[in-house]
Design a protein around this motif. Structure first.
Motif, PDB file in Angstrom:
ATOM      1  N   SER A 128       0.823  -1.206   0.000  1.00  0.00           N
ATOM      2  CA  SER A 128       0.000   0.000   0.000  1.00  0.00           C
ATOM      3  C   SER A 128       0.857   1.256   0.000  1.00  0.00           C
ATOM      4  O   SER A 128       0.612   2.188  -0.771  1.00  0.00           O
ATOM      5  CB  SER A 128      -0.921  -0.009   1.221  1.00  0.00           C
ATOM      6  OG  SER A 128      -1.630   1.208   1.337  1.00  0.00           O
ATOM      7  N   TRP A 129       1.877   1.286   0.850  1.00  0.00           N
ATOM      8  CA  TRP A 129       2.690   2.497   0.957  1.00  0.00           C
ATOM      9  C   TRP A 129       3.631   2.664  -0.231  1.00  0.00           C
ATOM     10  O   TRP A 129       4.003   3.791  -0.563  1.00  0.00           O
ATOM     11  CB  TRP A 129       3.448   2.504   2.277  1.00  0.00           C
ATOM     12  CG  TRP A 129       2.531   2.857   3.432  1.00  0.00           C
ATOM     13  CD1 TRP A 129       1.165   3.025   3.378  1.00  0.00           C
ATOM     14  CD2 TRP A 129       2.903   3.076   4.791  1.00  0.00           C
ATOM     15  NE1 TRP A 129       0.668   3.340   4.614  1.00  0.00           N
ATOM     16  CE2 TRP A 129       1.704   3.380   5.506  1.00  0.00           C
ATOM     17  CE3 TRP A 129       4.103   3.042   5.483  1.00  0.00           C
ATOM     18  CZ2 TRP A 129       1.705   3.644   6.882  1.00  0.00           C
ATOM     19  CZ3 TRP A 129       4.112   3.306   6.854  1.00  0.00           C
ATOM     20  CH2 TRP A 129       2.928   3.604   7.543  1.00  0.00           C
ATOM     21  N   GLN A 131       2.697   2.181  -3.160  1.00  0.00           N
ATOM     22  CA  GLN A 131       1.833   2.849  -4.129  1.00  0.00           C
ATOM     23  C   GLN A 131       1.546   4.293  -3.706  1.00  0.00           C
ATOM     24  O   GLN A 131       1.705   5.221  -4.506  1.00  0.00           O
ATOM     25  CB  GLN A 131       0.519   2.080  -4.277  1.00  0.00           C
ATOM     26  CG  GLN A 131      -0.465   2.744  -5.228  1.00  0.00           C
ATOM     27  CD  GLN A 131      -1.793   2.004  -5.293  1.00  0.00           C
ATOM     28  OE1 GLN A 131      -2.000   1.028  -4.599  1.00  0.00           O
ATOM     29  NE2 GLN A 131      -2.701   2.491  -6.129  1.00  0.00           N
ATOM     30  N   LYS A 132       1.140   4.492  -2.455  1.00  0.00           N
ATOM     31  CA  LYS A 132       0.704   5.825  -2.013  1.00  0.00           C
ATOM     32  C   LYS A 132       1.866   6.787  -1.798  1.00  0.00           C
ATOM     33  O   LYS A 132       1.775   7.968  -2.143  1.00  0.00           O
ATOM     34  CB  LYS A 132      -0.115   5.697  -0.731  1.00  0.00           C
ATOM     35  CG  LYS A 132      -1.427   4.946  -0.914  1.00  0.00           C
ATOM     36  CD  LYS A 132      -2.180   4.803   0.402  1.00  0.00           C
ATOM     37  CE  LYS A 132      -3.487   4.049   0.207  1.00  0.00           C
ATOM     38  NZ  LYS A 132      -4.239   3.883   1.477  1.00  0.00           N
ATOM     39  N   ARG A 135       4.219   7.465  -5.188  1.00  0.00           N
ATOM     40  CA  ARG A 135       3.776   8.450  -6.166  1.00  0.00           C
ATOM     41  C   ARG A 135       4.274   9.854  -5.815  1.00  0.00           C
ATOM     42  O   ARG A 135       4.309  10.737  -6.670  1.00  0.00           O
ATOM     43  CB  ARG A 135       2.252   8.450  -6.265  1.00  0.00           C
ATOM     44  CG  ARG A 135       1.526   8.987  -5.046  1.00  0.00           C
ATOM     45  CD  ARG A 135       0.026   8.775  -5.129  1.00  0.00           C
ATOM     46  NE  ARG A 135      -0.657   9.221  -3.919  1.00  0.00           N
ATOM     47  CZ  ARG A 135      -1.900   8.860  -3.604  1.00  0.00           C
ATOM     48  NH1 ARG A 135      -2.574   8.052  -4.403  1.00  0.00           N
ATOM     49  NH2 ARG A 135      -2.463   9.310  -2.495  1.00  0.00           N
ATOM     50  N   HIS A 136       4.652  10.053  -4.553  1.00  0.00           N
ATOM     51  CA  HIS A 136       5.238  11.339  -4.152  1.00  0.00           C
ATOM     52  C   HIS A 136       6.731  11.405  -4.470  1.00  0.00           C
ATOM     53  O   HIS A 136       7.335  12.472  -4.349  1.00  0.00           O
ATOM     54  CB  HIS A 136       5.051  11.566  -2.654  1.00  0.00           C
ATOM     55  CG  HIS A 136       3.684  12.053  -2.289  1.00  0.00           C
ATOM     56  ND1 HIS A 136       3.286  13.360  -2.467  1.00  0.00           N
ATOM     57  CD2 HIS A 136       2.623  11.406  -1.758  1.00  0.00           C
ATOM     58  CE1 HIS A 136       2.033  13.496  -2.052  1.00  0.00           C
ATOM     59  NE2 HIS A 136       1.609  12.331  -1.623  1.00  0.00           N
ATOM     60  N   ARG A 327       2.390  18.747  -6.324  1.00  0.00           N
ATOM     61  CA  ARG A 327       1.567  17.547  -6.146  1.00  0.00           C
ATOM     62  C   ARG A 327       2.380  16.453  -5.453  1.00  0.00           C
ATOM     63  O   ARG A 327       1.881  15.719  -4.621  1.00  0.00           O
ATOM     64  CB  ARG A 327       1.065  17.059  -7.510  1.00  0.00           C
ATOM     65  CG  ARG A 327       0.074  15.904  -7.416  1.00  0.00           C
ATOM     66  CD  ARG A 327      -0.497  15.553  -8.784  1.00  0.00           C
ATOM     67  NE  ARG A 327      -1.480  14.480  -8.708  1.00  0.00           N
ATOM     68  CZ  ARG A 327      -2.755  14.644  -8.420  1.00  0.00           C
ATOM     69  NH1 ARG A 327      -3.216  15.856  -8.181  1.00  0.00           N
ATOM     70  NH2 ARG A 327      -3.578  13.610  -8.375  1.00  0.00           N
ATOM     71  N   ARG A 328       3.665  16.372  -5.808  1.00  0.00           N
ATOM     72  CA  ARG A 328       4.557  15.359  -5.228  1.00  0.00           C
ATOM     73  C   ARG A 328       5.571  16.060  -4.334  1.00  0.00           C
ATOM     74  O   ARG A 328       6.262  16.963  -4.779  1.00  0.00           O
ATOM     75  CB  ARG A 328       5.263  14.579  -6.338  1.00  0.00           C
ATOM     76  CG  ARG A 328       4.304  13.825  -7.252  1.00  0.00           C
ATOM     77  CD  ARG A 328       5.032  13.215  -8.435  1.00  0.00           C
ATOM     78  NE  ARG A 328       4.120  12.465  -9.292  1.00  0.00           N
ATOM     79  CZ  ARG A 328       3.393  12.997 -10.258  1.00  0.00           C
ATOM     80  NH1 ARG A 328       3.485  14.301 -10.498  1.00  0.00           N
ATOM     81  NH2 ARG A 328       2.588  12.249 -10.981  1.00  0.00           N
ATOM     82  N   LEU A 369      -0.819  11.101   2.378  1.00  0.00           N
ATOM     83  CA  LEU A 369      -1.857  10.111   2.085  1.00  0.00           C
ATOM     84  C   LEU A 369      -3.060  10.690   1.351  1.00  0.00           C
ATOM     85  O   LEU A 369      -3.966   9.947   0.976  1.00  0.00           O
ATOM     86  CB  LEU A 369      -2.326   9.445   3.380  1.00  0.00           C
ATOM     87  CG  LEU A 369      -1.283   8.549   4.079  1.00  0.00           C
ATOM     88  CD1 LEU A 369      -1.800   8.086   5.429  1.00  0.00           C
ATOM     89  CD2 LEU A 369      -0.915   7.355   3.198  1.00  0.00           C
ATOM     90  N   MET A 370      -3.076  11.987   1.114  1.00  0.00           N
ATOM     91  CA  MET A 370      -4.211  12.595   0.426  1.00  0.00           C
ATOM     92  C   MET A 370      -4.224  12.205  -1.048  1.00  0.00           C
ATOM     93  O   MET A 370      -3.184  12.172  -1.705  1.00  0.00           O
ATOM     94  CB  MET A 370      -4.153  14.115   0.537  1.00  0.00           C
ATOM     95  CG  MET A 370      -4.407  14.663   1.912  1.00  0.00           C
ATOM     96  SD  MET A 370      -4.357  16.460   1.925  1.00  0.00           S
ATOM     97  CE  MET A 370      -5.800  16.827   0.932  1.00  0.00           C
ATOM     98  N   ASP A 371      -5.405  11.928  -1.564  1.00  0.00           N
ATOM     99  CA  ASP A 371      -5.544  11.651  -2.994  1.00  0.00           C
ATOM    100  C   ASP A 371      -5.379  12.927  -3.826  1.00  0.00           C
ATOM    101  O   ASP A 371      -4.764  12.918  -4.886  1.00  0.00           O
ATOM    102  CB  ASP A 371      -6.916  11.016  -3.290  1.00  0.00           C
ATOM    103  CG  ASP A 371      -7.023   9.606  -2.710  1.00  0.00           C
ATOM    104  OD1 ASP A 371      -5.987   8.931  -2.642  1.00  0.00           O
ATOM    105  OD2 ASP A 371      -8.145   9.220  -2.338  1.00  0.00           O
ATOM    106  N   VAL A 372      -5.973  14.019  -3.328  1.00  0.00           N
ATOM    107  CA  VAL A 372      -5.885  15.303  -4.019  1.00  0.00           C
ATOM    108  C   VAL A 372      -5.278  16.306  -3.046  1.00  0.00           C
ATOM    109  O   VAL A 372      -5.843  16.559  -1.992  1.00  0.00           O
ATOM    110  CB  VAL A 372      -7.274  15.794  -4.474  1.00  0.00           C
ATOM    111  CG1 VAL A 372      -7.151  17.153  -5.182  1.00  0.00           C
ATOM    112  CG2 VAL A 372      -7.918  14.781  -5.413  1.00  0.00           C
TER     113      VAL A 372
END
Length: 380
Positions: A128-129, A131-132, A135-136, A327-328, A369-372
């Motif tokens: 999970s991490w 992926q989440k 992306r950053h 964003r990242r 962890l925010m999507d947006v």
């Protein structure tokens, strides 16, 4: 706050609205794109304090406000601002880890090795991490360290709480105590946000009844002196422009400023010997703690090289800017982890009055962890 907000389809239109309201003495604090379209401009009348209902310099600080407490609480320390680092870099001790029994340590090593052998499929949290957080742009090494800390914690709490705990054990967090009258010196590359960070720190001090004055060595950048003078006017504080370290020493000797000092420097490279010599000379002339200002996003390898090089110069903590425009945010975070640099503040807003956010694990966990991406905190 005594600033006013003006909106328009263009910057010129917003400025015309400002001039109608404030006249020729209106000065612009910041401009940004409005979420509803067009632009949004914040301005103040020259000579007007940033905070309403406060005037004069007598009594409890810059605007006559008494501090909320007699003595400010000590900042989470890496030496703090009470001891300027002008010679040998401070050695920051490693965090003590809780003791484990030999059996639990063996179980942890075995499970981690098993997870590595089978990849992230054997570890749902790692999967999970990856992926989440991946992306950053967080490095795999940092993600693995965070997962290991979360497992050691027993997986207690929700995902945000698990990540906040892991961040608190993996990174260093050390906000400044800005009410101490010890100079600070902001350094970093051009465009990182040093000047606006200086103004935000001064605004935070003013809100707490303190006073910080500006010295700027960034005299070569177009508009830099005018920008800093605008901030000084809005905060009703003093400002000096300098070109050489000896001028800083002269100000401290002749002016004997009673307020704290923030030195804003031009963009420098830690890989250029002339820049390094200049940085050291300014630091010694002021007796200041150096604070790195670095944008949140970018190439992680480049960020790591820069942060590590500044750490070699004796910098021990940093301000990460442009959270609102990124964003990242993994490049700066990973670079600080790699070099051992402590996090002092985050900046997620372009407006000076919004201030900086104390670097804290829970804020960073929610942001990662925010999507947006969105604004999560308010400056202090």
């Amino acid at each position: 706050m005594s600033y006013q907000t003006f909106k328009g389809a263009t910057v010129d239109e917003a400025k015309r609205a400002m001039r109608r309201a404030l006249g020729p003495d209106g000065v612009v604090l910041a401009v940004r794109r409005s979420p509803s379209g067009g632009v949004e401009l914040r301005a103040i009348q020259k000579g007007q304090p940033l905070y309403k209902g406060e005037g004069g310099t007598g009594g409890g600080g810059l605007f006559g406000r008494k501090p909320q407490r007699e003595e400010p609480a000590p900042a989470p320390s890496l030496g703090g601002l009470g001891e300027p680092r002008v010679s040998e870099p401070e050695i920051v001790p490693e965090r003590p880890r809780r003791e484990e029994s030999p059996v639990s340590a063996l179980r942890g090593d075995f499970s981690r090795n098993l997870a590595r052998d089978h990849g992230s499929d054997a570890d749902p949290l790692l999967r999970s991490w990856e992926q989440k957080l991946g992306r950053h742009g967080l490095t795999p090494h940092l993600i693995r360290a965070l997962v290991d800390e979360a497992h050691d914690h027993g997986g207690r709490g929700d995902e945000v709480e698990q990540l906040a705990h892991a961040l608190s054990r993996t990174l260093r967090f050390a906000p400044l105590n800005i009410l101490r009258d010890v100079p600070i010196m902001l350094i970093g590359q051009t465009g990182a946000g040093k000047t606006s960070s200086a103004a935000k720190i001064a605004a935070s001090a003013a809100a707490q009844g303190g006073r910080l004055a500006f010295i700027s060595a960034d005299v070569g950048r177009a508009g830099a002196i005018e920008q800093m003078q605008t901030y000084a006017d809005a905060l009703d504080t003093r400002f000096w422009a300098v070109e050489e370290p000896r001028q800083v020493a002269q100000i401290m000797r002749q002016e004997r400023p009673g307020e704290g000092i923030i030195l804003d420097t031009p963009g420098v490279s830690p890989f250029a010997s002339a820049d390094v010599s200049a940085v050291r000379a300014f630091r010694e002339a002021l007796g200041a703690e150096m604070i790195l200002v670095i944008p949140a996003s970018g190439d992680v390898g480049e960020h790591t090289d820069w942060v590590s090089a500044f750490a070699d110069l004796g910098v021990r903590r940093c301000i990460i800017t442009k959270f609102d425009a990124s964003r990242r945010i993994g490049a700066a975070i990973s670079a600080c982890y790699q070099s051992g640099m402590a996090l002092a503040y985050f900046s997620e807003a372009p407006f000076i009055a919004d201030g900086l956010i104390d670097a804290q694990p829970d804020y960073l966990a929610r942001r990662l962890l925010m999507d947006v991406p969105a604004r999560l905190g308010r400056g202090r």
